[in-house]
Design a protein around this motif. Structure first.
Motif, PDB file in Angstrom:
ATOM      1  N   ALA A  10      32.744  43.276  27.347  1.00 26.80           N
ATOM      2  CA  ALA A  10      33.191  43.534  28.723  1.00 26.80           C
ATOM      3  C   ALA A  10      33.343  45.036  28.933  1.00 26.80           C
ATOM      4  N   GLY A  11      32.905  45.504  30.105  1.00 28.06           N
ATOM      5  CA  GLY A  11      33.025  46.920  30.453  1.00 28.06           C
ATOM      6  C   GLY A  11      34.099  47.172  31.493  1.00 28.06           C
ATOM      7  N   ALA A  12      34.728  46.113  31.994  1.00 32.64           N
ATOM      8  CA  ALA A  12      35.803  46.282  32.974  1.00 32.64           C
ATOM      9  C   ALA A  12      36.681  45.039  32.974  1.00 32.64           C
ATOM     10  N   LEU A  13      37.922  45.236  33.397  1.00 34.18           N
ATOM     11  CA  LEU A  13      38.879  44.150  33.523  1.00 34.18           C
ATOM     12  C   LEU A  13      39.519  44.287  34.896  1.00 34.18           C
ATOM     13  N   SER A  14      39.616  43.177  35.619  1.00 34.00           N
ATOM     14  CA  SER A  14      40.256  43.215  36.936  1.00 34.00           C
ATOM     15  C   SER A  14      41.337  42.143  37.008  1.00 34.00           C
ATOM     16  N   VAL A  15      42.327  42.425  37.830  1.00 35.34           N
ATOM     17  CA  VAL A  15      43.439  41.505  38.063  1.00 35.34           C
ATOM     18  C   VAL A  15      43.582  41.347  39.562  1.00 35.34           C
ATOM     19  N   SER A  16      43.811  40.105  39.997  1.00 32.51           N
ATOM     20  CA  SER A  16      44.108  39.862  41.410  1.00 32.51           C
ATOM     21  C   SER A  16      45.279  38.891  41.479  1.00 32.51           C
ATOM     22  N   VAL A  17      46.169  39.133  42.433  1.00 31.00           N
ATOM     23  CA  VAL A  17      47.338  38.290  42.609  1.00 31.00           C
ATOM     24  C   VAL A  17      47.458  37.935  44.085  1.00 31.00           C
ATOM     25  N   ASP A  18      47.531  36.639  44.366  1.00 30.39           N
ATOM     26  CA  ASP A  18      47.842  36.143  45.707  1.00 30.39           C
ATOM     27  C   ASP A  18      49.307  35.737  45.689  1.00 30.39           C
ATOM     28  N   TYR A  19      50.025  36.144  46.726  1.00 32.14           N
ATOM     29  CA  TYR A  19      51.456  35.846  46.809  1.00 32.14           C
ATOM     30  C   TYR A  19      51.707  34.767  47.852  1.00 32.14           C
ATOM     31  N   TRP A  25      47.171  41.534  46.069  1.00 30.82           N
ATOM     32  CA  TRP A  25      46.975  42.800  45.356  1.00 30.82           C
ATOM     33  C   TRP A  25      45.910  42.593  44.302  1.00 30.82           C
ATOM     34  N   SER A  26      45.060  43.595  44.115  1.00 27.10           N
ATOM     35  CA  SER A  26      44.070  43.545  43.037  1.00 27.10           C
ATOM     36  C   SER A  26      43.746  44.969  42.594  1.00 27.10           C
ATOM     37  N   ASP A  27      43.252  45.086  41.391  1.00 32.77           N
ATOM     38  CA  ASP A  27      42.855  46.378  40.845  1.00 32.77           C
ATOM     39  C   ASP A  27      41.886  46.121  39.697  1.00 32.77           C
ATOM     40  N   GLU A  28      41.162  47.159  39.317  1.00 25.28           N
ATOM     41  CA  GLU A  28      40.185  47.048  38.237  1.00 25.28           C
ATOM     42  C   GLU A  28      40.293  48.278  37.355  1.00 25.28           C
ATOM     43  N   LEU A  29      40.032  48.094  36.073  1.00 27.62           N
ATOM     44  CA  LEU A  29      40.042  49.190  35.125  1.00 27.62           C
ATOM     45  C   LEU A  29      38.738  49.148  34.351  1.00 27.62           C
ATOM     46  N   HIS A  42      46.004  45.792  26.270  1.00 28.93           N
ATOM     47  CA  HIS A  42      46.531  47.084  26.727  1.00 28.93           C
ATOM     48  C   HIS A  42      46.017  47.418  28.127  1.00 28.93           C
ATOM     49  N   ALA A  43      44.743  47.129  28.382  1.00 29.99           N
ATOM     50  CA  ALA A  43      44.181  47.380  29.712  1.00 29.99           C
ATOM     51  C   ALA A  43      44.889  46.530  30.768  1.00 29.99           C
ATOM     52  N   LEU A  44      45.151  45.264  30.442  1.00 27.69           N
ATOM     53  CA  LEU A  44      45.867  44.387  31.372  1.00 27.69           C
ATOM     54  C   LEU A  44      47.269  44.933  31.650  1.00 27.69           C
ATOM     55  N   ASN A  45      47.961  45.374  30.608  1.00 25.65           N
ATOM     56  CA  ASN A  45      49.290  45.958  30.785  1.00 25.65           C
ATOM     57  C   ASN A  45      49.236  47.210  31.654  1.00 25.65           C
ATOM     58  N   ASP A  46      48.221  48.058  31.441  1.00 31.20           N
ATOM     59  CA  ASP A  46      48.072  49.266  32.259  1.00 31.20           C
ATOM     60  C   ASP A  46      47.848  48.909  33.728  1.00 31.20           C
ATOM     61  N   LEU A  47      46.993  47.932  33.966  1.00 29.31           N
ATOM     62  CA  LEU A  47      46.750  47.495  35.351  1.00 29.31           C
ATOM     63  C   LEU A  47      48.032  46.957  35.982  1.00 29.31           C
ATOM     64  N   TRP A  48      48.772  46.155  35.254  1.00 29.20           N
ATOM     65  CA  TRP A  48      49.995  45.553  35.788  1.00 29.20           C
ATOM     66  C   TRP A  48      51.025  46.633  36.141  1.00 29.20           C
ATOM     67  N   ARG A  49      51.113  47.686  35.315  1.00 26.60           N
ATOM     68  CA  ARG A  49      52.035  48.798  35.601  1.00 26.60           C
ATOM     69  C   ARG A  49      51.611  49.569  36.849  1.00 26.60           C
ATOM     70  N   ARG A  50      50.327  49.568  37.171  1.00 28.84           N
ATOM     71  CA  ARG A  50      49.828  50.274  38.364  1.00 28.84           C
ATOM     72  C   ARG A  50      50.111  49.512  39.654  1.00 28.84           C
ATOM     73  N   ARG A  51      50.568  48.283  39.537  1.00 25.37           N
ATOM     74  CA  ARG A  51      50.854  47.454  40.719  1.00 25.37           C
ATOM     75  C   ARG A  51      51.942  48.141  41.552  1.00 25.37           C
ATOM     76  N   PRO A  52      51.735  48.281  42.856  1.00 22.80           N
ATOM     77  CA  PRO A  52      52.737  48.935  43.706  1.00 22.80           C
ATOM     78  C   PRO A  52      54.085  48.209  43.667  1.00 22.80           C
ATOM     79  N   ALA A  53      55.147  48.982  43.757  1.00 24.15           N
ATOM     80  CA  ALA A  53      56.518  48.453  43.666  1.00 24.15           C
ATOM     81  C   ALA A  53      56.803  47.405  44.735  1.00 24.15           C
ATOM     82  N   ARG A  54      56.171  47.499  45.890  1.00 27.74           N
ATOM     83  CA  ARG A  54      56.448  46.539  46.969  1.00 27.74           C
ATOM     84  C   ARG A  54      56.078  45.098  46.605  1.00 27.74           C
TER      85      ARG A  54
END
Length: 160
Positions: A10-19, A25-29, A42-54
């Motif tokens: 894999a060359g990228a990891l993305s996370v998406s969350v529906d509330y 919210w979604s992001d990719e690394l 570690h990449a997943l943890n980094d993405l999760w930390r980048r999630r906006p506080a709101r």
């Protein structure tokens, strides 16, 4: 484990969350191509930390984690500075995958997942049907690490 079983990197990891309140919210690394569970964690943890506080107090309805930018094993070129680590960890995860195949999924897992391995059971997705040989115990090993030797038919007694 599925990535390694499919002989992909894999060359990228993305996370998406529906509330529950219809927010999303979604992001990719992007990564150097990998099969390494630790690097992906570690990449997943980094993405999760980048999630906006709101979004921190919102109730998630659905979470998706996707590995993208997939390449075939034959197309992979090891990173010049990470080749020894990749080889060593590759052997480690090959052993972990084998133990999980023989003894059952999640027999061996990362310590950070302790207590959470049953929270996301296998599901049949619209785009993928799970492969039993990596999702269930391989019964041909009879819970041994090596397959039993094939039994030869008994030898015929010699005629006197």
């Amino acid at each position: 484990m599925r990535l390694r079983h499919s002989r992909l990197y894999a060359g990228a990891l993305s996370v998406s969350v529906d509330y529950v309140n219809d927010q999303h919210w979604s992001d990719e690394l992007r990564l150097s191509e990998t099969q390494d569970t630790l690097k992906l964690t570690h990449a997943l943890n980094d993405l999760w930390r980048r999630r906006p506080a709101r979004f921190a107090r919102l109730v998630p309805l659905r979470v998706g984690v996707h590995l993208t930018q997939l390449i075939d094993l034959k197309m992979h070129t090891p990173d010049l500075f990470e080749e020894k680590t990749e080889r060593t960890r590759g052997a480690l995860f090959q052993a972990v995958d084998h133990l999980n195949k023989v003894l059952g999924k999640n027999t061996v897992y990362l310590g950070g997942a302790h207590g959470a391995t049953k929270d996301a059971p296998m599901r049949i997705a619209f785009t993928r049907i799970p492969e039993p040989e990596i999702e269930e115990i391989d019964r041909s090993y009879e819970r041994r690490l090596k397959k039993p030797a094939k039994q030869s038919p008994p030898a015929e007694p010699e005629a006197w």
